[in-house]
Design an enzyme around this catalytic site. Structure first.
Site, PDB file in Angstrom:
ATOM      1  N   ASN A   1      13.532   4.405   5.135  1.00 10.99           N
ATOM      2  CA  ASN A   1      12.574   3.373   5.557  1.00 10.99           C
ATOM      3  C   ASN A   1      11.382   4.027   6.242  1.00 10.99           C
ATOM      4  OD1 ASN A   1      11.596   0.720   6.191  1.00 10.99           O
ATOM      5  ND2 ASN A   1      12.410   0.942   8.267  1.00 10.99           N
TER       6      ASN A   1
ATOM      7  N   HIS B   1       8.478   3.039   9.191  1.00 12.68           N
ATOM      8  CA  HIS B   1       8.251   2.037  10.237  1.00 12.68           C
ATOM      9  C   HIS B   1       7.011   2.432  11.045  1.00 12.68           C
ATOM     10  CE1 HIS B   1       9.291  -1.110  13.052  1.00 12.68           C
ATOM     11  NE2 HIS B   1       8.982  -0.276  14.025  1.00 12.68           N
TER      12      HIS B   1
ATOM     13  N   ILE C   1      19.075  -4.352   5.518  1.00 10.49           N
ATOM     14  CA  ILE C   1      19.964  -3.946   4.425  1.00 10.49           C
ATOM     15  C   ILE C   1      21.406  -4.220   4.859  1.00 10.49           C
ATOM     16  CG2 ILE C   1      20.790  -1.956   3.100  1.00 10.49           C
ATOM     17  CD1 ILE C   1      17.994  -2.740   2.266  1.00 10.49           C
TER      18      ILE C   1
ATOM     19  N   SER D   1       0.839  -1.204   0.000  1.00  6.35           N
ATOM     20  CA  SER D   1       0.000   0.000   0.000  1.00  6.35           C
ATOM     21  C   SER D   1       0.877   1.259   0.000  1.00  6.35           C
ATOM     22  CB  SER D   1      -0.986   0.000   1.168  1.00  6.35           C
ATOM     23  OG  SER D   1      -0.332   0.167   2.397  1.00  6.35           O
ATOM     24  N   ASN D   2       2.041   1.183   0.642  1.00  9.06           N
ATOM     25  CA  ASN D   2       2.952   2.339   0.583  1.00  9.06           C
ATOM     26  C   ASN D   2       3.539   2.509  -0.817  1.00  9.06           C
ATOM     27  OD1 ASN D   2       3.462   3.770   3.315  1.00  9.06           O
ATOM     28  ND2 ASN D   2       3.319   1.599   3.836  1.00  9.06           N
TER      29      ASN D   2
ATOM     30  N   MET E   1      11.045  -6.746   4.362  1.00 12.54           N
ATOM     31  CA  MET E   1      11.236  -7.466   5.627  1.00 12.54           C
ATOM     32  C   MET E   1      12.634  -8.077   5.738  1.00 12.54           C
ATOM     33  SD  MET E   1       8.440  -6.723   6.913  1.00 12.54           S
ATOM     34  CE  MET E   1       8.319  -7.727   8.371  1.00 12.54           C
TER      35      MET E   1
HETATM   36  C1  GRF Z   1       4.036  -0.683   6.772  1.00 12.58           C
HETATM   37  O1  GRF Z   1       3.336  -0.612   7.990  1.00 12.58           O
HETATM   38  C2  GRF Z   1       5.442  -0.214   6.936  1.00 12.58           C
HETATM   39  O2  GRF Z   1       5.586   0.811   7.866  1.00 12.58           O
HETATM   40  C3  GRF Z   1       6.120  -1.451   7.440  1.00 12.58           C
HETATM   41  O3  GRF Z   1       5.535  -2.502   6.707  1.00 12.58           O
HETATM   42  C4  GRF Z   1       4.203  -2.130   6.343  1.00 12.58           C
HETATM   43  C5  GRF Z   1       4.065  -2.312   4.865  1.00 12.58           C
HETATM   44  O4  GRF Z   1       2.750  -2.125   4.422  1.00 12.58           O
HETATM   45  N1  GRF Z   1       7.561  -1.352   7.327  1.00 12.58           N
HETATM   46  P1  GRF Z   1       2.427  -2.055   2.861  1.00 12.58           P
HETATM   47  O5  GRF Z   1       3.005  -3.346   2.248  1.00 12.58           O
HETATM   48  O6  GRF Z   1       3.078  -0.842   2.299  1.00 12.58           O
HETATM   49  O7  GRF Z   1       0.953  -2.025   2.754  1.00 12.58           O
END
Ligand code: GRF
Length: 190
Positions: free
Chosen positions: A110, A112, A96, A16-17, A93
């Protein structure tokens, strides 16, 4: 028109990001383009999102490499071929390693889902709910060799909703999408 900065998004999950960053680039809210999606999970939904958006995908199975360094060198080759200047981690996940850190000094960011340094690592939202905090949030930071430890660029608080992981996660994701884009707007101005 100013030359667009070439970025790669690294993601392992739903993306989603990735989608929020891609939309911001397409709308011209960021003077950047996503030149490549890098994923260590070829079957993750983010891959489909990239394909639909017409963004090239470099998909790897890290287990197929003898060492982490060999894996990162393969990633590096794809990044260099795509002339990528910045790496944006978005639900990637994996830590690096030195190969990528040395190739992109201070150029890896990143996001978080907590107010770091609280609740680093996996399941940050679950950790916050289990700890009973009333406020958690989102952090955007530069990546160093640690787990969620690099210099903080931006943070935004989010209330924990009814002690519920899912409701809180929904609120956090919404904040993430805006905060990532705004932080990059600032970073790219400098
Ligand atoms: C997000 O909550 C981000 O902060 C974390 O992993 C999640 C990824 O969500 N590191 P998406 O795959 O972008 O929906």
């Amino acid at each position: 028109m100013a030359k667009k900065v070439r970025m790669a998004v690294f993601a392992s999950g739903s993306g989603s990001n990735f989608a929020a960053l891609e939309a911001a680039c397409r709308a011209g809210d960021l003077s950047a383009e996503i030149a490549l999606l890098v994923t260590d999970q070829p079957d993750a939904y983010v891959t489909e999102r990239a394909q639909q958006a017409g963004i090239p995908v470099a998909a790897f199975r890290p287990r197929e490499f003898d060492t982490k360094s060999a894996y990162e060198q393969a990633v590096l080759k794809a990044l260099q071929e795509a002339q990528v200047e910045w790496l944006l981690l978005a639900g990637y996940m994996r830590l690096i390693g030195p190969d990528l850190l040395q190739a992109y000094p201070e150029k890896i960011i990143n996001i978080h889902p907590s107010l770091l340094p609280s609740f680093p690592g996996k399941d940050a939202i679950g950790q916050a709910v289990a700890a009973g905090v009333k406020v958690t949030g989102v952090t955007v930071h530069l990546v160093d060799e640690g787990m969620d430890t690099g210099p903080i660029l931006a943070q935004q608080a989010v209330d924990v909703i009814d002690g519920d992981v899912e409701k809180t996660a929904t609120a956090i994701h919404e904040v993430e999408h805006g905060l990532y884009v705004r932080t990059l707007q600032d970073v790219l101005k400098k």
